[in-house]
Design a protein around this motif. Structure first.
Motif, PDB file in Angstrom:
ATOM      1  N   LEU A   1       0.889  -1.375   0.210  1.00  0.00           N
ATOM      2  CA  LEU A   1       0.162   0.043  -0.048  1.00  0.00           C
ATOM      3  C   LEU A   1       0.705   1.353   0.036  1.00  0.00           C
ATOM      4  O   LEU A   1       1.868   1.312   0.595  1.00  0.00           O
ATOM      5  CB  LEU A   1      -0.857  -0.007   1.117  1.00  0.00           C
ATOM      6  CG  LEU A   1      -1.945   1.055   1.437  1.00  0.00           C
ATOM      7  CD1 LEU A   1      -3.118   0.601   0.408  1.00  0.00           C
ATOM      8  CD2 LEU A   1      -2.458   1.412   2.685  1.00  0.00           C
TER       9      LEU A   1
ATOM     10  N   VAL B   1       0.211   5.410   0.032  1.00  0.00           N
ATOM     11  CA  VAL B   1      -0.737   6.234   0.228  1.00  0.00           C
ATOM     12  C   VAL B   1       0.133   7.810   0.277  1.00  0.00           C
ATOM     13  O   VAL B   1       1.164   8.045   0.635  1.00  0.00           O
ATOM     14  CB  VAL B   1      -1.274   6.365   1.838  1.00  0.00           C
ATOM     15  CG1 VAL B   1      -2.012   7.565   2.186  1.00  0.00           C
ATOM     16  CG2 VAL B   1      -2.168   4.961   1.848  1.00  0.00           C
TER      17      VAL B   1
ATOM     18  N   PHE C   1      -8.592   7.454   8.246  1.00  0.00           N
ATOM     19  CA  PHE C   1      -7.546   6.848   7.551  1.00  0.00           C
ATOM     20  C   PHE C   1      -8.021   5.254   6.852  1.00  0.00           C
ATOM     21  O   PHE C   1      -8.172   5.074   5.608  1.00  0.00           O
ATOM     22  CB  PHE C   1      -6.161   6.796   8.080  1.00  0.00           C
ATOM     23  CG  PHE C   1      -5.278   6.015   7.407  1.00  0.00           C
ATOM     24  CD1 PHE C   1      -4.442   6.579   6.170  1.00  0.00           C
ATOM     25  CD2 PHE C   1      -4.845   4.399   7.791  1.00  0.00           C
ATOM     26  CE1 PHE C   1      -3.533   5.918   5.573  1.00  0.00           C
ATOM     27  CE2 PHE C   1      -3.704   3.949   6.969  1.00  0.00           C
ATOM     28  CZ  PHE C   1      -3.271   4.530   5.904  1.00  0.00           C
TER      29      PHE C   1
ATOM     30  N   VAL D   1      -8.826   3.991   3.048  1.00  0.00           N
ATOM     31  CA  VAL D   1      -8.074   2.971   2.452  1.00  0.00           C
ATOM     32  C   VAL D   1      -9.060   1.839   2.031  1.00  0.00           C
ATOM     33  O   VAL D   1      -8.903   1.096   0.949  1.00  0.00           O
ATOM     34  CB  VAL D   1      -7.081   2.302   3.349  1.00  0.00           C
ATOM     35  CG1 VAL D   1      -6.337   1.076   2.960  1.00  0.00           C
ATOM     36  CG2 VAL D   1      -6.020   3.579   3.469  1.00  0.00           C
ATOM     37  N   THR D   2     -10.099   1.773   2.550  1.00  0.00           N
ATOM     38  CA  THR D   2     -11.002   0.356   2.236  1.00  0.00           C
ATOM     39  C   THR D   2     -12.405   0.869   1.566  1.00  0.00           C
ATOM     40  O   THR D   2     -13.118   0.300   1.207  1.00  0.00           O
ATOM     41  CB  THR D   2     -11.649  -0.136   3.818  1.00  0.00           C
ATOM     42  OG1 THR D   2     -11.974   0.788   4.595  1.00  0.00           O
ATOM     43  CG2 THR D   2     -10.354  -0.741   4.422  1.00  0.00           C
TER      44      THR D   2
ATOM     45  N   ILE E   1      -4.075   6.696  -3.201  1.00  0.00           N
ATOM     46  CA  ILE E   1      -3.984   5.328  -2.472  1.00  0.00           C
ATOM     47  C   ILE E   1      -3.663   4.287  -3.492  1.00  0.00           C
ATOM     48  O   ILE E   1      -4.578   3.902  -4.467  1.00  0.00           O
ATOM     49  CB  ILE E   1      -5.514   5.087  -1.859  1.00  0.00           C
ATOM     50  CG1 ILE E   1      -5.798   6.145  -0.931  1.00  0.00           C
ATOM     51  CG2 ILE E   1      -5.138   3.642  -0.961  1.00  0.00           C
ATOM     52  CD1 ILE E   1      -7.023   6.041  -0.187  1.00  0.00           C
TER      53      ILE E   1
ATOM     54  N   LEU F   1      -2.659   0.281  -4.309  1.00  0.00           N
ATOM     55  CA  LEU F   1      -2.678  -1.012  -3.741  1.00  0.00           C
ATOM     56  C   LEU F   1      -1.760  -1.865  -4.925  1.00  0.00           C
ATOM     57  O   LEU F   1      -2.423  -2.032  -5.934  1.00  0.00           O
ATOM     58  CB  LEU F   1      -4.023  -1.702  -3.666  1.00  0.00           C
ATOM     59  CG  LEU F   1      -4.004  -3.195  -3.223  1.00  0.00           C
ATOM     60  CD1 LEU F   1      -3.468  -3.407  -1.693  1.00  0.00           C
ATOM     61  CD2 LEU F   1      -5.523  -3.636  -3.227  1.00  0.00           C
TER      62      LEU F   1
ATOM     63  N   GLY G   1      -8.314   4.767  -4.851  1.00  0.00           N
ATOM     64  CA  GLY G   1      -8.971   6.018  -4.094  1.00  0.00           C
ATOM     65  C   GLY G   1     -10.473   6.188  -4.348  1.00  0.00           C
ATOM     66  O   GLY G   1     -11.039   6.847  -3.600  1.00  0.00           O
TER      67      GLY G   1
ATOM     68  N   ILE H   1      -7.868  -5.828   0.154  1.00  0.00           N
ATOM     69  CA  ILE H   1      -7.774  -5.277   1.543  1.00  0.00           C
ATOM     70  C   ILE H   1      -9.075  -5.662   1.997  1.00  0.00           C
ATOM     71  O   ILE H   1     -10.225  -5.358   1.855  1.00  0.00           O
ATOM     72  CB  ILE H   1      -7.770  -3.643   1.299  1.00  0.00           C
ATOM     73  CG1 ILE H   1      -6.532  -3.212   0.415  1.00  0.00           C
ATOM     74  CG2 ILE H   1      -7.610  -3.233   2.690  1.00  0.00           C
ATOM     75  CD1 ILE H   1      -6.369  -1.921   0.197  1.00  0.00           C
TER      76      ILE H   1
ATOM     77  N   ARG I   1     -11.142  -5.892   6.291  1.00  0.00           N
ATOM     78  CA  ARG I   1     -11.168  -4.961   7.465  1.00  0.00           C
ATOM     79  C   ARG I   1     -11.861  -5.688   8.407  1.00  0.00           C
ATOM     80  O   ARG I   1     -12.944  -6.365   8.197  1.00  0.00           O
ATOM     81  CB  ARG I   1     -11.630  -3.668   7.326  1.00  0.00           C
ATOM     82  CG  ARG I   1     -12.988  -3.311   6.900  1.00  0.00           C
ATOM     83  CD  ARG I   1     -13.405  -1.973   6.685  1.00  0.00           C
ATOM     84  NE  ARG I   1     -13.206  -1.280   8.051  1.00  0.00           N
ATOM     85  CZ  ARG I   1     -13.667   0.070   8.269  1.00  0.00           C
ATOM     86  NH1 ARG I   1     -14.066   0.704   7.294  1.00  0.00           N
ATOM     87  NH2 ARG I   1     -13.412   0.516   9.465  1.00  0.00           N
TER      88      ARG I   1
END
Ligand code: ATP
Length: 247
Positions: free
Chosen positions: A5, A7, A46, A50-51, A61, A63, A69, A81, A83
């Motif tokens: 990742l 950013v 944040f 990202v998610t 962003i 990956l 993004g 990704i 979470r």
């Protein structure tokens, strides 16, 4: 090695509040990174950006080099990704194995009910995942009967279903008793190890941070105040003043 990742200059405002102020951060594969910061410092903002749960005002962003993004949470999850949330997102009336089976099935859930062999395969995978967390014996218990710490672990197991490249955990030990917190983290690290996933976890408990993180990023008012080895960041004077309250 290229970061998983990357950013760059990420910005997010809510009215007059700057929740992300030019955040720039690279995360290489295999690291366990803890995000720390007082309430309102910008950690969840944040994670949400990202998610795909929040769109940044500006910044990028990447990956594995791909710009994510502007993508939806579902698309970000498909790209690798996953979470977990501060409060586990589980179907409380279903059992632990059923929750995982739903996640494994994705949108094909209804189909699987008509194909017994496929359904059995998904159940086996669900039980295997629970086993990794030391929870196989709870497979057939409804979530409503399970304790907070166990629910957290099952929520994290849900996030592992897609074998993510990057796993973001929002306060994995919040709501877990002091006696259980190390066991909970041990189980998380053990369960994630076979996939060698990169883990970013938001954490308020500095004992957990110093024991499990190999890198710490400290947030303050939407900015990164310090980024480095746990011992260095936790001893940083500004971090002690604004984040951990040690000065
Ligand atoms: P905590 O440890 O309490 O979860 P945090 O570090 O995750 O805090 P954020 O939740 O990212 O902090 O919040 C950063 C700032 O942005 C705070 O000032 C918060 O009030 C503000 N904020 C976050 N989400 C929103 C929103 N949807 N609308 C307005 N303000 C928001």
């Amino acid at each position: 090695m290229n970061p998983v990742l990357s950013v760059s200059r990420l910005e997010k405002r809510f009215g007059a509040v700057v929740a992300a102020d030019a955040l720039t951060l690279d995360i290489p594969a295999g690291q366990k990174i803890s995000l720390i910061g007082a309430n309102g410092a910008g950690k969840t903002t944040f994670v949400n950006m990202v998610t795909g749960y929040l769109k940044p005002d500006s910044g990028t962003i990447l990956l594995d080099g791909m710009d994510i993004g502007r993508r939806s949470p579902r698309s970000v999850a498909r790209l690798g990704i996953s979470r977990s949330f501060q409060i586990p997102q589980l179907f409380v009336e279903l059992t632990a194995a059923e929750n995982l089976t739903v996640a494994i099935s994705g949108i094909g859930t209804r189909m699987s009910l008509r194909a017994p062999a496929e359904a059995q395969g998904r159940r086996d995978k669900a039980v295997e995942l629970l086993q990794r967390f030391g929870l196989a014996d709870l497979a057939d218990r409804p979530i409503s009967e399970l304790a907070g710490g166990v629910r957290k672990l099952i929520d994290i197991a849900m996030a592992l279903v897609r074998r993510p490249k990057l796993l973001l955990l929002d306060e994995p030990t919040s709501g877990v008793s002091a006696e259980e917190k190390f066991t909970t983290m041990d189980r998380v690290i053990h369960a994630v190890a076979p996939d060698a996933a990169t883990i970013v976890f938001v954490e308020h408990d500095m004992e957990i941070v110093s024991r499990y993180a190999d890198r710490v990023v400290a947030f303050y008012q939407g900015r990164i105040l310090a980024d480095g080895l746990p011992a260095d960041v936790l001893n940083n004077l500004e971090v002690r003043r604004y984040v951990t309250g040690g000065v």
